[in-house]
Design a protein around this motif. Structure first.
Motif, mmCIF file in Angstrom:
data_model
loop_
_atom_site.group_PDB
_atom_site.id
_atom_site.type_symbol
_atom_site.label_atom_id
_atom_site.label_comp_id
_atom_site.label_asym_id
_atom_site.label_seq_id
_atom_site.Cartn_x
_atom_site.Cartn_y
_atom_site.Cartn_z
ATOM 1 N N ASP A 111 0.853 -1.196 0.000
ATOM 2 C CA ASP A 111 0.000 0.000 0.000
ATOM 3 C C ASP A 111 0.883 1.237 0.000
ATOM 4 O OD1 ASP A 111 -2.240 1.671 0.218
ATOM 5 O OD2 ASP A 111 -2.162 1.610 2.401
ATOM 6 N N THR A 112 0.602 2.165 -0.892
ATOM 7 C CA THR A 112 1.454 3.351 -1.040
ATOM 8 C C THR A 112 1.158 4.445 -0.027
ATOM 9 O OG1 THR A 112 -0.049 4.220 -2.713
ATOM 10 C CG2 THR A 112 1.846 2.948 -3.493
ATOM 11 N N ASN A 113 0.039 4.377 0.661
ATOM 12 C CA ASN A 113 -0.305 5.391 1.664
ATOM 13 C C ASN A 113 0.470 5.103 2.942
ATOM 14 O OD1 ASN A 113 -1.400 7.125 3.520
ATOM 15 N ND2 ASN A 113 -3.518 6.685 2.980
ATOM 16 N N THR A 114 1.374 5.996 3.303
ATOM 17 C CA THR A 114 2.194 5.772 4.496
ATOM 18 C C THR A 114 1.666 6.508 5.721
ATOM 19 O OG1 THR A 114 3.648 7.592 3.882
ATOM 20 C CG2 THR A 114 4.291 5.378 3.152
ATOM 21 N N GLU A 115 0.611 7.300 5.541
ATOM 22 C CA GLU A 115 0.104 8.093 6.657
ATOM 23 C C GLU A 115 -0.925 7.361 7.510
ATOM 24 O OE1 GLU A 115 -1.156 11.947 5.384
ATOM 25 O OE2 GLU A 115 0.593 12.195 4.097
ATOM 26 N N LYS A 116 -1.642 6.426 6.919
ATOM 27 C CA LYS A 116 -2.689 5.720 7.655
ATOM 28 C C LYS A 116 -2.286 4.265 7.854
ATOM 29 C CE LYS A 116 -6.419 8.572 5.924
ATOM 30 N NZ LYS A 116 -7.716 8.592 5.263
ATOM 31 N N SER A 160 -12.804 7.162 5.658
ATOM 32 C CA SER A 160 -11.469 7.746 5.509
ATOM 33 C C SER A 160 -11.276 8.410 4.170
ATOM 34 C CB SER A 160 -10.394 6.695 5.713
ATOM 35 O OG SER A 160 -10.482 5.683 4.760
ATOM 36 N N LYS A 186 3.194 1.987 8.858
ATOM 37 C CA LYS A 186 4.399 2.178 8.058
ATOM 38 C C LYS A 186 5.198 3.338 8.615
ATOM 39 C CE LYS A 186 2.625 0.424 3.761
ATOM 40 N NZ LYS A 186 2.464 0.727 2.346
#
Length: 88
Positions: free
Chosen positions: A27-32, A88, A51
């Motif tokens: 998953d490229t989203n590192t904030e959630k 989200s 992450k």
């Protein structure tokens, strides 16, 4: 994002966890956080991946169909995860 990895009943969930984590790391989203769920049809376990420079994950308790209220708990957690993803 929620990753679901299913194996046959004769397999231990331990076999499914690394595969689920590999999908979760993609998953490229590192904030959630990324949530995962592994099952062999009888046992269930949830995974949460955060992450960062060093990714960290946590495993839930093991839930099983033959335990008294475990199926109810699993469904309740899945509903909560669905709400989190939807909002989200």
């Amino acid at each position: 994002m929620l990753v679901i990895e299913a194996k046959r009943a004769q397999y231990s969930l331990t076999v499914a966890i690394p595969q689920a984590l590999a999908y979760m790391l993609a998953d490229t989203n590192t904030e959630k956080p990324v949530f995962g769920f592994v099952t062999n049809g009888n046992e269930f376990r949830f995974i949460k991946l955060i992450k960062g420079v060093i990714p960290q994950y946590a495993l839930s308790d093991l839930f099983a169909l033959d335990s008294r209220d475990d199926l109810y708990t699993v469904i309740k957690i899945l509903k909560r995860l669905a709400d989190l993803i939807r909002n989200s």
